[in-house]
Write an enzyme that holds these catalytic residues in place. Structure first.
Site, PDB file in Angstrom:
ATOM      1  N   PRO A  10       0.990  -1.088  -0.122  1.00 13.62           N
ATOM      2  CA  PRO A  10       0.050   0.283   0.111  1.00 13.62           C
ATOM      3  C   PRO A  10       0.868   1.254   0.466  1.00 13.62           C
ATOM      4  O   PRO A  10       2.050   1.417   0.718  1.00 13.62           O
ATOM      5  CB  PRO A  10      -0.475  -0.203   1.267  1.00 13.62           C
ATOM      6  CG  PRO A  10       0.002  -1.787   2.191  1.00 13.62           C
ATOM      7  CD  PRO A  10       1.002  -2.158   1.165  1.00 13.62           C
ATOM      8  N   GLN A  62      -6.398  -0.634   2.977  1.00 12.64           N
ATOM      9  CA  GLN A  62      -5.842  -0.360   4.224  1.00 12.64           C
ATOM     10  C   GLN A  62      -6.508   0.695   5.038  1.00 12.64           C
ATOM     11  O   GLN A  62      -6.358   2.070   4.453  1.00 12.64           O
ATOM     12  CB  GLN A  62      -4.745  -0.420   4.237  1.00 12.64           C
ATOM     13  CG  GLN A  62      -3.672  -0.193   5.195  1.00 12.64           C
ATOM     14  CD  GLN A  62      -2.173  -0.201   5.175  1.00 12.64           C
ATOM     15  OE1 GLN A  62      -2.004   1.640   4.699  1.00 12.64           O
ATOM     16  NE2 GLN A  62      -1.674  -0.682   5.666  1.00 12.64           N
ATOM     17  N   CYS A  92       2.659   3.174  10.081  1.00 14.72           N
ATOM     18  CA  CYS A  92       2.961   4.081   9.461  1.00 14.72           C
ATOM     19  C   CYS A  92       3.400   5.123  11.008  1.00 14.72           C
ATOM     20  O   CYS A  92       2.719   5.132  11.515  1.00 14.72           O
ATOM     21  CB  CYS A  92       2.126   4.986   8.916  1.00 14.72           C
ATOM     22  SG  CYS A  92       2.224   6.873   8.449  1.00 14.72           S
ATOM     23  N   LYS A 131      -0.599  -4.904   9.340  1.00 14.06           N
ATOM     24  CA  LYS A 131       0.663  -4.853   8.477  1.00 14.06           C
ATOM     25  C   LYS A 131       1.202  -4.058   9.546  1.00 14.06           C
ATOM     26  O   LYS A 131       0.992  -3.404  10.293  1.00 14.06           O
ATOM     27  CB  LYS A 131       0.720  -3.918   6.973  1.00 14.06           C
ATOM     28  CG  LYS A 131       2.093  -3.440   6.259  1.00 14.06           C
ATOM     29  CD  LYS A 131       1.816  -2.866   4.921  1.00 14.06           C
ATOM     30  CE  LYS A 131       3.070  -2.367   4.573  1.00 14.06           C
ATOM     31  NZ  LYS A 131       3.472  -1.393   5.190  1.00 14.06           N
ATOM     32  N   ASN A 203       8.223  -7.968   3.904  1.00 13.33           N
ATOM     33  CA  ASN A 203       8.000  -6.249   3.471  1.00 13.33           C
ATOM     34  C   ASN A 203       9.679  -5.523   3.888  1.00 13.33           C
ATOM     35  O   ASN A 203      10.057  -5.469   5.232  1.00 13.33           O
ATOM     36  CB  ASN A 203       6.995  -5.790   3.652  1.00 13.33           C
ATOM     37  CG  ASN A 203       6.851  -4.344   2.915  1.00 13.33           C
ATOM     38  OD1 ASN A 203       6.397  -3.107   4.231  1.00 13.33           O
ATOM     39  ND2 ASN A 203       6.717  -3.913   1.223  1.00 13.33           N
ATOM     40  N   GLY A 204      10.203  -4.981   2.847  1.00  9.16           N
ATOM     41  CA  GLY A 204      10.979  -3.354   2.917  1.00  9.16           C
ATOM     42  C   GLY A 204      12.412  -4.482   2.235  1.00  9.16           C
ATOM     43  O   GLY A 204      13.169  -5.453   2.512  1.00  9.16           O
ATOM     44  N   GLY A 205      12.792  -3.727   1.232  1.00  9.95           N
ATOM     45  CA  GLY A 205      13.961  -3.308   0.629  1.00  9.95           C
ATOM     46  C   GLY A 205      13.933  -4.781  -0.108  1.00  9.95           C
ATOM     47  O   GLY A 205      14.937  -5.020  -0.481  1.00  9.95           O
ATOM     48  N   GLY A 225       7.042  -2.091  -2.832  1.00 10.54           N
ATOM     49  CA  GLY A 225       6.271  -1.267  -3.070  1.00 10.54           C
ATOM     50  C   GLY A 225       7.402  -0.579  -3.900  1.00 10.54           C
ATOM     51  O   GLY A 225       6.781  -0.438  -5.132  1.00 10.54           O
ATOM     52  N   ARG A 226       8.145  -0.066  -3.781  1.00  8.63           N
ATOM     53  CA  ARG A 226       8.958   0.765  -4.014  1.00  8.63           C
ATOM     54  C   ARG A 226       9.326   0.905  -6.048  1.00  8.63           C
ATOM     55  O   ARG A 226       9.821   1.059  -7.064  1.00  8.63           O
ATOM     56  CB  ARG A 226       9.871   1.634  -3.684  1.00  8.63           C
ATOM     57  CG  ARG A 226       9.266   3.186  -2.585  1.00  8.63           C
ATOM     58  CD  ARG A 226      10.190   3.139  -1.725  1.00  8.63           C
ATOM     59  NE  ARG A 226      10.556   2.173  -0.591  1.00  8.63           N
ATOM     60  CZ  ARG A 226      11.432   1.604   0.308  1.00  8.63           C
ATOM     61  NH1 ARG A 226      11.748   3.265   0.323  1.00  8.63           N
ATOM     62  NH2 ARG A 226      11.871   1.106   1.068  1.00  8.63           N
TER      63      ARG A 226
HETATM   64  C1  LIG Z   1       4.956   6.513  -1.365  1.00  8.23           C
HETATM   65  C2  LIG Z   1       4.906   5.847  -0.523  1.00  8.23           C
HETATM   66  C3  LIG Z   1       3.331   5.036   0.456  1.00  8.23           C
HETATM   67  C4  LIG Z   1       3.544   4.983   1.646  1.00  8.23           C
HETATM   68  N1  LIG Z   1       1.819   4.657   2.017  1.00  8.23           N
HETATM   69  C5  LIG Z   1       2.059   3.789   2.566  1.00  8.23           C
HETATM   70  C6  LIG Z   1       0.668   3.768   3.086  1.00  8.23           C
HETATM   71  O1  LIG Z   1      -0.263   3.832   2.959  1.00  8.23           O
HETATM   72  N2  LIG Z   1       0.281   2.218   3.992  1.00  8.23           N
HETATM   73  C7  LIG Z   1       0.944   1.539   4.858  1.00  8.23           C
HETATM   74  O2  LIG Z   1       1.050   0.519   5.280  1.00  8.23           O
HETATM   75  N3  LIG Z   1       2.908   1.385   3.921  1.00  8.23           N
HETATM   76  C8  LIG Z   1       2.982   2.953   3.306  1.00  8.23           C
HETATM   77  N4  LIG Z   1       4.173   2.666   2.784  1.00  8.23           N
HETATM   78  C9  LIG Z   1       5.457   1.801   2.979  1.00  8.23           C
HETATM   79  C10 LIG Z   1       5.269   0.279   1.955  1.00  8.23           C
HETATM   80  O3  LIG Z   1       4.067   0.264   1.764  1.00  8.23           O
HETATM   81  C11 LIG Z   1       6.501  -0.656   2.323  1.00  8.23           C
HETATM   82  O4  LIG Z   1       6.359  -0.681   3.528  1.00  8.23           O
HETATM   83  C12 LIG Z   1       7.407   0.509   2.335  1.00  8.23           C
HETATM   84  O5  LIG Z   1       7.756   1.264   0.961  1.00  8.23           O
HETATM   85  C13 LIG Z   1       8.898  -1.102   2.324  1.00  8.23           C
HETATM   86  O6  LIG Z   1       8.540  -1.398   1.030  1.00  8.23           O
HETATM   87  P1  LIG Z   1       9.646  -1.352  -0.583  1.00  8.23           P
HETATM   88  O7  LIG Z   1      10.424  -1.200   0.106  1.00  8.23           O
HETATM   89  O8  LIG Z   1       9.079  -2.134  -1.076  1.00  8.23           O
HETATM   90  O9  LIG Z   1       9.114  -0.064  -0.841  1.00  8.23           O
HETATM   91  C14 LIG Z   1       4.278   3.726   1.625  1.00  8.23           C
HETATM   92  C15 LIG Z   1       5.287   4.254   1.033  1.00  8.23           C
HETATM   93  C16 LIG Z   1       6.025   4.984   0.004  1.00  8.23           C
HETATM   94  C17 LIG Z   1       7.006   4.562  -0.638  1.00  8.23           C
END
Ligand SMILES: Cc1cc2nc3c(=O)[nH]c(=O)nc-3n(C[C@H](O)[C@H](O)[C@H](O)COP(=O)(O)O)c2cc1C
Length: 314
Positions: A10, A62, A92, A131, A203-205, A225-226
């Site tokens: 998300p 979410q 968050c 989460k 999740n994460g990185g 995510g990213r």
């Molecule tokens: C622009 C942006 C907005 C995000 N918004 C949310 C969110 O609404 N809810 C949430 O649980 N995490 C949010 N996250 C965190 C991501 O869900 C994820 O946990 C985090 O980016 C790590 O995963 P990644 O390394 O694959 O990006 C956000 C991340 C980014 C980059």
């Protein structure tokens, strides 16, 4: 099929209806998430009127909040609107969240969280997931997380998504909170082993196919995510790799599918909203610059979005 064990994270400002349509133009199996919505925003804006499209399944919404009664009210509407899962945000770290005492702050309030799970379960049949992070601030013990899981498992929560780093409250921006606290996959694995009856998504990185495959051997799923936002075509490579397929839509075909689907939406939407998630489509290719220039031009000169169909991929 392994791709259905992967999830789009998300992301506020990103995982809106347009991004989800883009993702579904590439893969019909990766699991989708909405952006985070507070219970109040869900109850008192037109978000409550949105009905899930058949193409969007499997999709989790979410919610963030700390009032169990509001979660229950939302859950009834969410279930009727066709979502597959209600995910509670306990990760968050933004200053708004600290004021409202929800998001990552709830790691310190397992009793409130278990009341939220209980209330949702009493008023709906929608599956629930949480989460969360590994812990808060600079404390690397897993006590808060173990407590949270123990309390919510006792009232029926079976699925946890672990962003494998701590949340630092009050000191770091949400953006820095996604890179500065160190990733600790091993601690997430310890948690997974402690609760073998529960489902854990890591999740994460996680940005490489090999790492995703490795994590799928340990956890029940992987959330990304990213990487997917900046390079949506990555999903196609991932899907082919995980499921031994050789299915390849060209970028032009993806754009065609995307624009066709957008045109079925009832509301009139600005070019900016329609196009803003497409910038990464030519990521790391020689056409990337030209593609982005065209997107900027269509947005700034308010041209017809169908101009995109003329873009020459090769
Ligand atoms: C622009 C942006 C907005 C995000 N918004 C949310 C969110 O609404 N809810 C949430 O649980 N995490 C949010 N996250 C965190 C991501 O869900 C994820 O946990 C985090 O980016 C790590 O995963 P990644 O390394 O694959 O990006 C956000 C991340 C980014 C980059």
């Amino acid at each position: 099929m392994k791709i259905n064990k992967t999830y789009i994270a998300p992301m506020v400002g990103r995982t809106d209806i347009f991004f989800r349509i883009l993702i579904r133009s590439i893969s019909d199996s990766i699991n989708l998430f909405t952006e985070m919505t507070t219970c109040d925003a869900y109850l008192f804006t037109d978000r409550r009127n949105y009905k899930v499209d058949t193409n969007e399944h499997h999709i989790s919404i979410q919610l963030a909040g700390s009032d169990p009664k509001k979660f229950a009210k939302c859950a009834k509407i969410i279930e009727a609107n066709g979502y597959d899962e209600l995910n509670i945000n306990v990760g968050c770290p933004s200053s708004k969240v600290i004021k409202g005492a929800f998001g990552a702050c709830l790691m310190k309030e397992p009793k409130i969280l278990s009341s939220i799970v209980t209330e949702i379960n009493e008023h709906s049949d929608i599956p629930i997931s949480i989460k969360t992070r590994l812990g808060l601030n600079y404390d690397e013990s897993l006590d808060l997380l173990i407590n949270l899981i123990t309390e919510t498992r006792a009232v029926g929560c079976r699925k946890f998504i672990i962003h494998a780093r701590n949340a630092i409250l009050g000191g770091l921006s949400p953006k820095k909170n996604r890179s500065i606290p160190k990733l600790r996959y091993q601690d997430a694995e310890t948690i997974k082993n402690m609760f073998p009856d529960l489902e854990f998504i890591i999740n994460g990185g996680i940005e490489e196919i090999e790492l995703i495959e490795e994590k799928l051997d340990i956890f029940d799923g992987v959330m990304i995510g990213r990487k997917i936002y900046s390079d949506p075509i990555f999903i196609q490579r991932l899907q082919n790799h995980l499921d031994g397929k050789d299915f390849q839509l060209s970028r032009s075909e993806i754009v065609e599918k995307y624009l066709d689907a957008i045109q079925l939406l009832k509301h009139h939407n600005s070019n900016y909203l329609i196009l803003r998630h497409l910038f990464g489509l030519y990521y790391n290719t020689s056409k990337s610059k030209k593609w982005k220039k065209l997107l900027h031009q269509i947005i700034s000169e308010d041209l017809n979005v169908n101009e995109l169909r003329k873009f020459k991929e090769h």
